[in-house]
Write a protein that holds these residues in place. Structure first.
Motif, short mmCIF file in Angstrom:
data_model
loop_
_atom_site.label_atom_id
_atom_site.label_comp_id
_atom_site.label_asym_id
_atom_site.label_seq_id
_atom_site.Cartn_x
_atom_site.Cartn_y
_atom_site.Cartn_z
N ILE A 1 54.56 -45.72 -151.69
CA ILE A 1 54.56 -44.44 -150.98
C ILE A 1 53.18 -43.79 -150.80
N MET A 2 52.15 -44.34 -151.44
CA MET A 2 50.85 -43.65 -151.34
C MET A 2 50.30 -43.64 -149.91
N ALA A 3 50.56 -44.71 -149.15
CA ALA A 3 50.05 -44.77 -147.78
C ALA A 3 50.56 -43.56 -147.00
N ASP B 1 52.28 -32.65 -150.31
CA ASP B 1 52.12 -33.85 -151.14
C ASP B 1 53.43 -34.63 -151.17
N SER B 2 53.53 -35.57 -152.09
CA SER B 2 54.72 -36.43 -152.13
C SER B 2 55.99 -35.65 -152.45
N SER B 3 55.87 -34.47 -153.01
CA SER B 3 57.09 -33.70 -153.32
C SER B 3 57.80 -33.26 -152.05
N LEU C 1 41.21 -27.87 -157.45
CA LEU C 1 41.37 -27.77 -158.91
C LEU C 1 42.25 -28.91 -159.41
N GLU C 2 41.74 -29.69 -160.33
CA GLU C 2 42.49 -30.83 -160.88
C GLU C 2 42.66 -30.62 -162.39
N ALA C 3 43.90 -30.78 -162.86
CA ALA C 3 44.19 -30.54 -164.28
C ALA C 3 43.54 -31.57 -165.21
N GLY D 1 44.48 -38.56 -159.11
CA GLY D 1 45.91 -38.50 -159.40
C GLY D 1 46.51 -39.89 -159.52
N GLY D 2 47.64 -40.10 -158.89
CA GLY D 2 48.29 -41.41 -158.95
C GLY D 2 47.43 -42.51 -158.37
N ALA D 3 46.56 -42.16 -157.42
CA ALA D 3 45.73 -43.20 -156.78
C ALA D 3 44.72 -43.80 -157.76
N LEU E 1 47.93 -50.14 -156.70
CA LEU E 1 47.07 -50.38 -155.54
C LEU E 1 47.76 -50.90 -154.28
N GLY E 2 49.08 -51.05 -154.33
CA GLY E 2 49.79 -51.56 -153.14
C GLY E 2 49.76 -50.54 -152.01
N HIS E 3 49.50 -51.00 -150.79
CA HIS E 3 49.47 -50.09 -149.64
C HIS E 3 50.47 -50.60 -148.61
C1 LIG Z 1 51.65 -46.08 -162.56
C2 LIG Z 1 51.81 -45.82 -161.10
C3 LIG Z 1 51.84 -46.91 -160.22
C4 LIG Z 1 52.00 -46.69 -158.83
N1 LIG Z 1 51.87 -47.74 -157.97
C5 LIG Z 1 51.78 -47.48 -156.64
C6 LIG Z 1 51.42 -48.51 -155.72
O1 LIG Z 1 51.13 -49.65 -156.08
N2 LIG Z 1 51.37 -48.19 -154.40
C7 LIG Z 1 51.68 -46.93 -153.95
O2 LIG Z 1 51.65 -46.71 -152.72
N3 LIG Z 1 51.98 -45.94 -154.80
C8 LIG Z 1 52.01 -46.17 -156.13
N4 LIG Z 1 52.25 -45.15 -156.99
C9 LIG Z 1 52.59 -43.82 -156.44
C10 LIG Z 1 51.40 -43.07 -155.85
O3 LIG Z 1 50.26 -43.20 -156.65
C11 LIG Z 1 51.79 -41.60 -155.71
O4 LIG Z 1 52.95 -41.52 -154.93
C12 LIG Z 1 50.71 -40.76 -155.06
O5 LIG Z 1 49.57 -40.77 -155.88
C13 LIG Z 1 51.21 -39.34 -154.88
O6 LIG Z 1 50.16 -38.56 -154.39
P1 LIG Z 1 50.18 -36.97 -154.53
O7 LIG Z 1 48.87 -36.48 -154.03
O8 LIG Z 1 51.43 -36.47 -153.90
O9 LIG Z 1 50.35 -36.66 -156.08
P2 LIG Z 1 49.56 -37.21 -157.34
O10 LIG Z 1 48.87 -38.48 -157.05
O11 LIG Z 1 50.54 -37.17 -158.46
O12 LIG Z 1 48.42 -36.12 -157.57
C14 LIG Z 1 48.70 -34.84 -158.06
C15 LIG Z 1 47.49 -34.37 -158.85
O13 LIG Z 1 47.71 -33.01 -159.22
C16 LIG Z 1 47.27 -32.82 -160.55
N5 LIG Z 1 48.00 -31.68 -161.11
C17 LIG Z 1 49.29 -31.63 -161.52
N6 LIG Z 1 49.60 -30.41 -161.98
C18 LIG Z 1 48.47 -29.68 -161.85
C19 LIG Z 1 48.16 -28.34 -162.17
N7 LIG Z 1 49.07 -27.52 -162.69
N8 LIG Z 1 46.90 -27.90 -161.94
C20 LIG Z 1 45.96 -28.72 -161.37
N9 LIG Z 1 46.21 -30.01 -161.08
C21 LIG Z 1 47.46 -30.48 -161.30
C22 LIG Z 1 47.64 -34.13 -161.23
O14 LIG Z 1 46.93 -34.29 -162.44
C23 LIG Z 1 47.29 -35.14 -160.16
O15 LIG Z 1 45.95 -35.55 -160.25
C24 LIG Z 1 52.14 -45.34 -158.36
C25 LIG Z 1 52.10 -44.26 -159.25
C26 LIG Z 1 51.92 -44.49 -160.60
C27 LIG Z 1 51.85 -43.30 -161.54
#
Ligand SMILES: Cc1cc2nc3c(=O)[nH]c(=O)nc-3n(C[C@H](O)[C@H](O)[C@H](O)COP(=O)(O)OP(=O)(O)OC[C@H]3O[C@@H](n4cnc5c(N)ncnc54)[C@H](O)[C@@H]3O)c2cc1C
Length: 519
Positions: A515-517, A503-505, A40-42, A93-95, A100-102
């Motif tokens: 941190i995405m890698a 996840d990242s939390s 489920l994605e918001a 999400g953030g990806a 795009l840095g890895h």
């Molecule tokens: C502008 C920006 C630039 C960045 N640049 C880089 C970079 O160059 N290189 C790198 O490595 N990292 C980068 N990052 C960080 C990286 O993208 C994140 O650390 C990574 O995406 C985290 O992954 P995640 O799955 O933990 O969370 P997220 O990617 O945040 O995904 C969480 C998902 O959950 C969804 N969600 C939230 N609440 C709810 C809910 N209540 N119900 C359903 N869905 C929900 C959100 O909409 C989101 O799609 C960047 C981030 C941003 C925002």
């Protein structure tokens, strides 16, 4: 794709959040055809969105429906500034919106995590295989040697490439950093902790478009009858029976329909700000805070929302020779913009096909020690904005709810530069930027310092410049940390059943790079 399509038998897993963590989990869990998985994605769907696909358009995605646009509380360490902290919103999400840095960074971080969590799978030696399983590196014809160690990459679905050309400035930056920082040009994905990198990025070789979670994993989910993926599905609450999580309620705001699912297990992967938010809205968090908002307490876990780390950077701005291709030219000069767009359309070349930061360095400081500030008056100039950040900040912030209403903003207290060590480190790095730009590898093309200006020299004035000219990399993490809130190995929320956070939390502290890698 709308919420009411979900009917019928109970699901084994509901995954909350369609970021990189959510998509990888959904793909892995649904490999077994007997396991039913719902993602489920918001936010909205992201397929075919040009601003997402074209690497050079990434900065334009902030403050759009593809981002959660959080304003942090005034930060006393930044002279009271209220900075923005965006997070990705939508499939990927953030990806889908990031730069795009890895990069994996220093192995010592992962060895620490293994100790903190008791999960040896997180040690660098073991984690490397997981890193390799997610990506492959694709060689492309380049006019420079990107110093890539191919043994660091595997056969995973995500495609990594190096910037497909030096646009005229990357090499100057790499040379000047080598001279001033005395560091080698390395691959920061192979376990090397310090050095200079030419930005390996998640950009496809064949058409120079963004490669990200829904593209890499979504097609497999789409082919599996036991997997479903829904966007416009914002989870508002997790329901509990005693200490067991039993239901997920979500709303599709486009049609105002609310649905409740009762899976066997719930996996929260909503990111570093929204995972703790959802836990707290559901009664899992600091009891006194929840009670003050009238939220019935399911589990008193004071650390939910604490331990908030992020990478924050401070920048300078310099004017350089106008024949150098820069983002400034692209945004301010219409003829340059037209040429860049044509170049990209023709063969993926030019500034739109490369990541915004084409080279960076990770350096240790010595033991003893987005918006532009420029007025848009002269479009036909080139501006560079080198920046510096504390790769492993000491000071953590925290976040909490503003109310029990899921639609309300969060209260985010970032605490950037909140320790004497963090402050000393950023000031040291800021001064190094000037030295790097003054190096003979750059000085021949340098015209003038725009920000903060050469008159700014004292530590007090430089500090003021840092506070006024700084921003986030959008790398929040740590708010539902492994070891304190989440158990190692199982990723279950301690003291509860039927609920995990992955996840990242959950990162206990900061990796030394993007941190995405690691997600
Ligand atoms: C502008 C920006 C630039 C960045 N640049 C880089 C970079 O160059 N290189 C790198 O490595 N990292 C980068 N990052 C960080 C990286 O993208 C994140 O650390 C990574 O995406 C985290 O992954 P995640 O799955 O933990 O969370 P997220 O990617 O945040 O995904 C969480 C998902 O959950 C969804 N969600 C939230 N609440 C709810 C809910 N209540 N119900 C359903 N869905 C929900 C959100 O909409 C989101 O799609 C960047 C981030 C941003 C925002």
């Amino acid at each position: 794709m709308t919420a009411y399509l979900i009917t019928g038998a109970s699901r084994d897993y509901v995954i909350v959040g369609g970021g990189p963590a959510g998509f990888v989990l959904a793909k892995q869990l649904s490999q077994d055809p007997n396991v039913k998985v719902v993602l489920l994605e918001a936010g909205p769907g992201t397929a075919g969105v040009e601003a997402i696909d074209v690497p050079g358009y990434a900065p334009s995605l902030l403050q759009t429906p593809y981002t959660w646009n959080y304003t942090c509380q005034p930060n006393p360490n930044l002279e009271g500034a209220s900075t923005m902290l965006h997070q990705g919103r939508g499939f990927g999400g953030g990806a889908a919106v990031n730069y795009l840095g890895h990069c994996r960074g220093a192995p010592s971080v992962f060895n620490d995590w293994a100790k903190i969590s008791g999960d040896d799978g997180l040690s660098w030696e073991n984690f490397q295989n997981d890193f390799k399983a997610t990506v492959h590196y694709k060689e492309t014809p380049l006019n420079y040697d990107p110093h890539v160690n191919k043994s660091a990459y595997g056969n995973g679905p995500m495609e990594l490439t190096s910037p497909n050309q030096d646009l005229g400035f990357t090499m100057n930056l790499i040379k000047s950093r080598t001279n001033v920082l005395k560091l080698p040009w390395v691959d920061l994905n192979d376990g090397t902790g310090f050095g200079i990198s030419s930005s390996t990025s998640v950009i496809r070789a064949n058409n120079r478009t963004r490669d990200y979670a829904p593209q890499a994993y979504g097609w497999q989910l789409a082919q599996r009858p036991n997997a479903q993926q829904f966007y416009n599905a914002e989870v508002t609450k997790i329901g509990f029976k005693g200490k067991r999580a039993v239901s997920v309620t979500y709303v599709d705001p486009t049609i105002n329909v609310t649905t409740t699912l009762t899976p066997k297990e719930i996996i929260v992967a909503a990111g570093a700000l929204n995972s703790p938010k959802l836990l707290m809205l559901s009664g899992v968090g600091p009891a006194d805070h929840l009670k003050s908002l009238g939220i019935p307490v399911v589990a008193d876990i004071p650390q939910v929302g604490k331990n908030l780390y992020d990478h924050h950077f401070a920048f300078m701005e310099f004017e350089v020779s106008s024949n150098l291709e820069t983002l400034w030219q692209y945004t301010q000069n219409s003829s340059f913009k037209a040429i860049a767009e044509a170049e990209y359309r023709n063969n993926g070349s030019g500034p739109l096909g490369v990541p915004s930061g084409s080279a960076f360095a990770l350096a240790r400081i010595p033991d003893e020690s987005s918006s532009s500030t420029l007025q848009s008056t002269t479009p036909n100039v080139s501006i560079i904005a080198p920046f510096v950040a504390v790769a492993q900040p000491e000071a953590a912030g925290y976040m909490k709810l503003a109310s029990s209403d899921y639609r309300d903003q969060l209260l985010i207290y970032t605490n950037y530069y909140g320790s004497a060590g963090d402050k000393a480190a950023i000031l040291y790095g800021y001064k190094q930027l000037r030295k790097i730009v003054a190096d003979p590898a750059i000085s021949p093309v340098l015209i003038r310092e725009i920000y903060p200006g050469t008159h700014v020299t004292s530590d007090a004035d430089l500090w003021h410049a840092i506070t006024q000219g700084s921003s986030t990399f959008h790398h929040p993490l740590g708010t539902v940390a492994l070891g304190t809130v989440v158990e190692g190995e199982t990723w279950r929320v301690k003291g509860l059943e039927g609920i995990r956070v992955v996840d990242s939390s959950t990162f206990p502290n900061m990796p030394t790079c993007h941190i995405m890698a690691t997600v």
